[in-house]
Motif scaffolding. Sequence first.
Motif, mmCIF file in Angstrom:
data_model
loop_
_atom_site.group_PDB
_atom_site.id
_atom_site.type_symbol
_atom_site.label_atom_id
_atom_site.label_comp_id
_atom_site.label_asym_id
_atom_site.label_seq_id
_atom_site.Cartn_x
_atom_site.Cartn_y
_atom_site.Cartn_z
ATOM 1 N N ASP A 1 0.821 -1.208 0.000
ATOM 2 C CA ASP A 1 0.000 0.000 0.000
ATOM 3 C C ASP A 1 0.856 1.261 0.000
ATOM 4 O OD1 ASP A 1 -2.367 -1.533 0.109
ATOM 5 O OD2 ASP A 1 -1.988 -1.884 2.231
ATOM 6 N N LEU B 1 3.069 3.526 -2.343
ATOM 7 C CA LEU B 1 3.283 3.718 -3.772
ATOM 8 C C LEU B 1 4.756 3.665 -4.163
ATOM 9 C CD1 LEU B 1 0.311 4.295 -3.622
ATOM 10 C CD2 LEU B 1 0.622 6.285 -5.037
ATOM 11 N N HIS C 1 -5.754 0.686 -1.906
ATOM 12 C CA HIS C 1 -5.985 2.008 -2.480
ATOM 13 C C HIS C 1 -6.865 1.951 -3.731
ATOM 14 C CE1 HIS C 1 -3.362 4.149 0.142
ATOM 15 N NE2 HIS C 1 -2.339 3.380 -0.138
ATOM 16 N N ALA D 1 -1.608 5.658 -12.172
ATOM 17 C CA ALA D 1 -0.363 6.240 -12.684
ATOM 18 C C ALA D 1 0.821 5.317 -12.412
ATOM 19 C CB ALA D 1 -0.134 7.610 -12.044
ATOM 20 N N LEU E 1 3.116 3.221 -15.096
ATOM 21 C CA LEU E 1 4.561 3.478 -15.047
ATOM 22 C C LEU E 1 5.365 2.188 -15.042
ATOM 23 C CD1 LEU E 1 5.807 6.271 -14.463
ATOM 24 C CD2 LEU E 1 5.937 5.628 -12.089
ATOM 25 N N GLY F 1 1.128 12.644 -12.395
ATOM 26 C CA GLY F 1 1.437 11.451 -13.180
ATOM 27 C C GLY F 1 1.320 11.706 -14.668
ATOM 28 N N ALA G 1 3.704 10.080 -17.598
ATOM 29 C CA ALA G 1 3.015 9.258 -18.609
ATOM 30 C C ALA G 1 3.331 9.759 -20.028
ATOM 31 C CB ALA G 1 1.510 9.264 -18.356
ATOM 32 N N LYS H 1 6.945 8.943 -20.855
ATOM 33 C CA LYS H 1 7.071 7.511 -21.136
ATOM 34 C C LYS H 1 6.675 7.216 -22.589
ATOM 35 C CE LYS H 1 5.896 2.983 -19.473
ATOM 36 N NZ LYS H 1 5.023 2.111 -18.726
ATOM 37 N N ARG I 1 11.431 2.865 -18.489
ATOM 38 C CA ARG I 1 10.795 2.639 -17.195
ATOM 39 C C ARG I 1 11.570 3.362 -16.082
ATOM 40 N NH1 ARG I 1 10.289 -3.122 -17.089
ATOM 41 N NH2 ARG I 1 8.818 -2.956 -18.785
ATOM 42 N N SER J 1 10.828 7.079 -16.406
ATOM 43 C CA SER J 1 9.465 7.445 -15.980
ATOM 44 C C SER J 1 9.320 7.364 -14.472
ATOM 45 C CB SER J 1 8.378 6.572 -16.622
ATOM 46 O OG SER J 1 8.826 5.912 -17.728
ATOM 47 N N VAL J 2 9.967 6.382 -13.851
ATOM 48 C CA VAL J 2 9.927 6.251 -12.391
ATOM 49 C C VAL J 2 10.507 7.509 -11.747
ATOM 50 C CG1 VAL J 2 11.119 5.099 -10.473
ATOM 51 C CG2 VAL J 2 9.886 3.746 -12.160
ATOM 52 N N TYR K 1 8.219 10.477 -12.295
ATOM 53 C CA TYR K 1 7.006 10.376 -11.473
ATOM 54 C C TYR K 1 7.290 10.771 -10.022
ATOM 55 C CZ TYR K 1 2.812 8.617 -9.234
ATOM 56 O OH TYR K 1 1.654 8.524 -8.504
ATOM 57 N N GLU K 2 8.369 10.266 -9.479
ATOM 58 C CA GLU K 2 8.715 10.599 -8.092
ATOM 59 C C GLU K 2 8.954 12.107 -7.946
ATOM 60 O OE1 GLU K 2 8.310 8.787 -5.613
ATOM 61 O OE2 GLU K 2 8.987 6.721 -5.883
ATOM 62 N N GLY L 1 -1.099 6.751 0.153
ATOM 63 C CA GLY L 1 -0.015 5.790 -0.037
ATOM 64 C C GLY L 1 1.328 6.419 -0.354
ATOM 65 N N PHE L 2 1.381 7.764 -0.270
ATOM 66 C CA PHE L 2 2.670 8.433 -0.431
ATOM 67 C C PHE L 2 3.313 8.577 0.944
ATOM 68 C CE2 PHE L 2 0.065 10.076 -3.965
ATOM 69 C CZ PHE L 2 0.866 9.668 -5.016
ATOM 70 N N ALA M 1 6.303 7.412 1.974
ATOM 71 C CA ALA M 1 7.113 6.293 2.450
ATOM 72 C C ALA M 1 8.553 6.725 2.647
ATOM 73 C CB ALA M 1 7.048 5.139 1.459
ATOM 74 N N MET N 1 10.607 7.339 0.189
ATOM 75 C CA MET N 1 11.397 6.610 -0.803
ATOM 76 C C MET N 1 11.539 7.357 -2.114
ATOM 77 S SD MET N 1 10.006 2.752 -0.141
ATOM 78 C CE MET N 1 11.013 1.943 -1.393
ATOM 79 N N GLY N 2 10.969 8.557 -2.197
ATOM 80 C CA GLY N 2 10.967 9.300 -3.456
ATOM 81 C C GLY N 2 12.362 9.629 -3.951
ATOM 82 N N ASN O 1 14.503 6.560 -4.602
ATOM 83 C CA ASN O 1 14.095 5.899 -5.854
ATOM 84 C C ASN O 1 14.679 6.625 -7.072
ATOM 85 O OD1 ASN O 1 12.697 3.727 -4.879
ATOM 86 N ND2 ASN O 1 10.647 4.570 -5.242
ATOM 87 N N ARG P 1 18.359 5.835 -7.293
ATOM 88 C CA ARG P 1 18.582 4.479 -7.793
ATOM 89 C C ARG P 1 18.370 4.394 -9.293
ATOM 90 N NH1 ARG P 1 16.742 1.657 -3.193
ATOM 91 N NH2 ARG P 1 14.646 2.338 -3.707
#
Lengths: 113, 136
Positions: free
Chosen positions: A31, A33, A50, A57, A61, B16, B20, B23, B37, B40-41, B44-45, B101-102, B104, B106-107, B110, B113
């Motif tokens: 859960d 993202l 969710h 999106a 991706l 997003g 998109a 991408k 990919r 785009s990751v 997106y972040e 769900g945001f 975390a 990790m943006g 990520n 990486r």
Amino acid sequence: MKLEKIVDLLNLKPLSDYNKDLNVLGAYTSDLLSDVIANAKEDRLWITLHGHQNVVAVALLKDLAGVIITGEHYATNDMLKKAKEMEVAVFKTELDSFDISGKLYQLLNNDEE
Amino acid sequence: MRLDFTIISDDFFAAGAASARIKKSLQQVGIPTSLVRRISVAVYEAEMNIVIHAYSGKISLELAREKVRIVVEDEGPGIEDIQLAMQEGYSTASEEARRQGFGAGMGLPNINRAADKFEIESTVDVGTKLVMEFNL
């Protein structure tokens, strides 16, 4: 395993169009993202509670096979609109994330044998 | 090829859209799928960082012969401690963002990486600038 077969055997309710012939390679349950962005791989189903547009999106991706929304969580209209626009498959199950993950795990592992 | 996008804060619906579009454009010019990919990751972040944390921002992508260079610039609160922000699990995201769900933490990790080269500059109360490069 073909997506159509999984949908049928697990009794998933499709909330958008989906590619019946897509070969599903596995699944990822999360859960968060950014965790999905970091760790989910293409052609896997994403199991989550969710039901909002950002899920679409992320699925797009990562070229995921689709999204399964679990338990007492539902997709918003915004999500479904975006899923249609982006051609991302969205499904609903009444099972919670643990149960649907377990069933899918069994299904995919038995298929390999 | 050059692509430019403007990102608006708190616009979770449009979020997003830039990644998109990027991408799709990169796929159309024949960039390998795994690289598309990764790019785009990272976009997106960065896009979500603007939506969640900043007031507004711009993303520009330049496709050159040997690399893809992306510059993300925002007007916003800036980052006080970049080292801390780069740590996985550290987040200052709002309750609303976390509910979706945001948050975390990790943006930025990520992005780091995904990119071959990643630079970040930030001034508190002014904004943040990210430069990422991907080798072709």
